[in-house]
Design a protein around this motif. Structure first.
Motif, short mmCIF file in Angstrom:
data_model
loop_
_atom_site.label_atom_id
_atom_site.label_comp_id
_atom_site.label_asym_id
_atom_site.label_seq_id
_atom_site.Cartn_x
_atom_site.Cartn_y
_atom_site.Cartn_z
N VAL A 3 0.83 -1.20 0.00
CA VAL A 3 0.00 0.00 0.00
C VAL A 3 0.87 1.25 0.00
CG1 VAL A 3 -0.43 0.36 2.50
CG2 VAL A 3 -2.21 0.90 0.81
N SER A 4 2.01 1.21 0.66
CA SER A 4 2.92 2.37 0.64
C SER A 4 3.41 2.66 -0.77
CB SER A 4 4.12 2.11 1.57
OG SER A 4 3.71 2.02 2.90
N GLU A 5 3.79 1.62 -1.48
CA GLU A 5 4.29 1.80 -2.85
C GLU A 5 3.18 2.25 -3.80
OE1 GLU A 5 7.36 1.94 -3.80
OE2 GLU A 5 8.11 1.35 -1.82
N LEU A 6 1.99 1.68 -3.66
CA LEU A 6 0.88 2.09 -4.53
C LEU A 6 0.48 3.54 -4.28
CD1 LEU A 6 -1.38 -1.10 -4.56
CD2 LEU A 6 0.34 -0.39 -6.24
N VAL A 7 0.46 3.95 -3.02
CA VAL A 7 0.16 5.35 -2.70
C VAL A 7 1.26 6.25 -3.25
CG1 VAL A 7 -0.04 7.04 -0.83
CG2 VAL A 7 -1.32 4.89 -0.72
N ALA A 8 2.51 5.87 -3.07
CA ALA A 8 3.62 6.69 -3.59
C ALA A 8 3.52 6.86 -5.11
CB ALA A 8 4.96 6.06 -3.22
N ASN A 9 3.17 5.78 -5.81
CA ASN A 9 2.99 5.87 -7.27
C ASN A 9 1.87 6.84 -7.63
OD1 ASN A 9 4.89 4.47 -8.69
ND2 ASN A 9 3.53 2.82 -9.32
N SER A 49 -6.17 9.21 -12.91
CA SER A 49 -5.32 9.24 -14.10
C SER A 49 -5.49 7.94 -14.87
CB SER A 49 -3.85 9.39 -13.70
OG SER A 49 -3.01 9.18 -14.81
N GLN A 50 -5.53 8.03 -16.19
CA GLN A 50 -5.63 6.82 -17.00
C GLN A 50 -4.26 6.30 -17.44
OE1 GLN A 50 -8.58 7.95 -19.95
NE2 GLN A 50 -10.16 7.00 -18.68
N ALA A 51 -3.20 6.98 -17.02
CA ALA A 51 -1.85 6.50 -17.34
C ALA A 51 -1.56 5.24 -16.55
CB ALA A 51 -0.82 7.59 -17.02
N ARG A 52 -1.26 4.17 -17.26
CA ARG A 52 -0.99 2.88 -16.60
C ARG A 52 0.41 2.91 -15.98
NH1 ARG A 52 -4.23 -1.41 -17.89
NH2 ARG A 52 -2.53 -2.88 -17.59
N PRO A 53 0.57 2.26 -14.83
CA PRO A 53 1.91 2.19 -14.24
C PRO A 53 2.81 1.32 -15.11
CG PRO A 53 0.39 0.82 -13.02
CD PRO A 53 -0.43 1.56 -14.04
N GLU A 54 4.06 1.68 -15.16
CA GLU A 54 5.02 0.94 -15.97
C GLU A 54 6.12 0.37 -15.09
OE1 GLU A 54 6.61 3.18 -19.23
OE2 GLU A 54 4.67 4.10 -19.66
N VAL A 55 6.37 -0.91 -15.27
CA VAL A 55 7.50 -1.54 -14.59
C VAL A 55 8.74 -1.15 -15.39
CG1 VAL A 55 8.57 -3.71 -13.91
CG2 VAL A 55 6.08 -3.47 -13.84
N ARG A 56 9.72 -0.62 -14.70
CA ARG A 56 10.96 -0.26 -15.39
C ARG A 56 12.13 -0.70 -14.55
NH1 ARG A 56 13.28 4.77 -13.89
NH2 ARG A 56 12.08 5.82 -12.29
N TRP A 80 -13.04 6.76 -15.58
CA TRP A 80 -12.58 7.92 -14.82
C TRP A 80 -11.12 7.86 -14.42
CZ3 TRP A 80 -10.91 5.49 -10.59
CH2 TRP A 80 -11.57 4.33 -10.19
N GLY A 81 -10.44 6.73 -14.61
CA GLY A 81 -9.05 6.59 -14.19
C GLY A 81 -8.64 5.13 -14.14
N LYS A 82 -8.05 4.71 -13.02
CA LYS A 82 -7.58 3.32 -12.90
C LYS A 82 -7.53 2.90 -11.45
CE LYS A 82 -2.70 4.56 -12.74
NZ LYS A 82 -2.95 5.99 -12.74
N ILE A 83 -7.45 1.58 -11.27
CA ILE A 83 -7.24 0.98 -9.96
C ILE A 83 -6.03 0.06 -10.10
CG2 ILE A 83 -8.18 -0.48 -8.14
CD1 ILE A 83 -11.00 0.25 -9.28
N VAL A 84 -5.01 0.31 -9.30
CA VAL A 84 -3.84 -0.56 -9.28
C VAL A 84 -3.96 -1.40 -8.01
CG1 VAL A 84 -1.32 -0.68 -9.33
CG2 VAL A 84 -2.48 1.22 -10.45
N TRP A 85 -3.84 -2.73 -8.16
CA TRP A 85 -4.13 -3.63 -7.06
C TRP A 85 -3.06 -4.73 -6.97
CZ3 TRP A 85 -4.51 -8.54 -8.84
CH2 TRP A 85 -4.84 -8.70 -10.19
#
Length: 138
Positions: A54-60, A90-97, A126-131
């Motif tokens: 949850v810390s990392e998802l919030v930080a993102n 935001s509709q920008a998807r997270p990217e693993v890099r 309206w955006g996205k959910i990262v889970w």
């Protein structure tokens, strides 16, 4: 400050969610919400990994999302499975890099994926959910 909400799930256990300001300090509130949910469900063995996720998802979301708020959701999707999610507008998807040895950031999604049984992004109008899903033992 908005109060957390609960909602019954198909497993018979409530889900926990809270809308938070899109700021770094919200990670602490998100960790407390996650810890409370996991404790209520008797799945304390997942607490440390859930706090990291949850810390990392919030930080993102704080770094990359738009608007002024995010929504943290913690739900029990199966008897021994907990889903930790962060929704943003935001509709920008997270990217693993791949982060270099000297990089100070860029490892967040690797830290999410490592303890998770599964993780992903659900796009919404309206955006996205990262889970990320965590599975308990037994």
């Amino acid at each position: 400050m908005p109060q957390p909400t609960t909602r019954a799930r198909r497993t018979g256990h409530p889900g926990y969610s809270e809308t938070l300001p899109r700021e770094p300090e919200s990670a602490a509130t998100a960790r407390r919400l996650t810890d409370a949910a996991i404790s209520c469900w008797g799945l304390e063995e997942l607490a440390e990994d859930a706090a990291l996720i949850v810390s990392e998802l919030v930080a993102n979301a704080v770094r990359h999302a738009r608007r002024e708020s995010i929504r943290v959701v913690v739900e029990r999707t199966a008897v021994r499975t907990v889903r930790v999610a962060v929704a943003d507008l935001s509709q920008a998807r997270p990217e693993v890099r791949e982060a270099g040895d000297g990089d100070e950031d860029g490892r967040g999604l690797f830290l999410v994926a490592a303890p998770a049984a599964d993780w992903g992004t659900d796009e919404r109008r309206w955006g996205k959910i990262v889970w990320a899903d965590l599975e308990g033992r037994g």
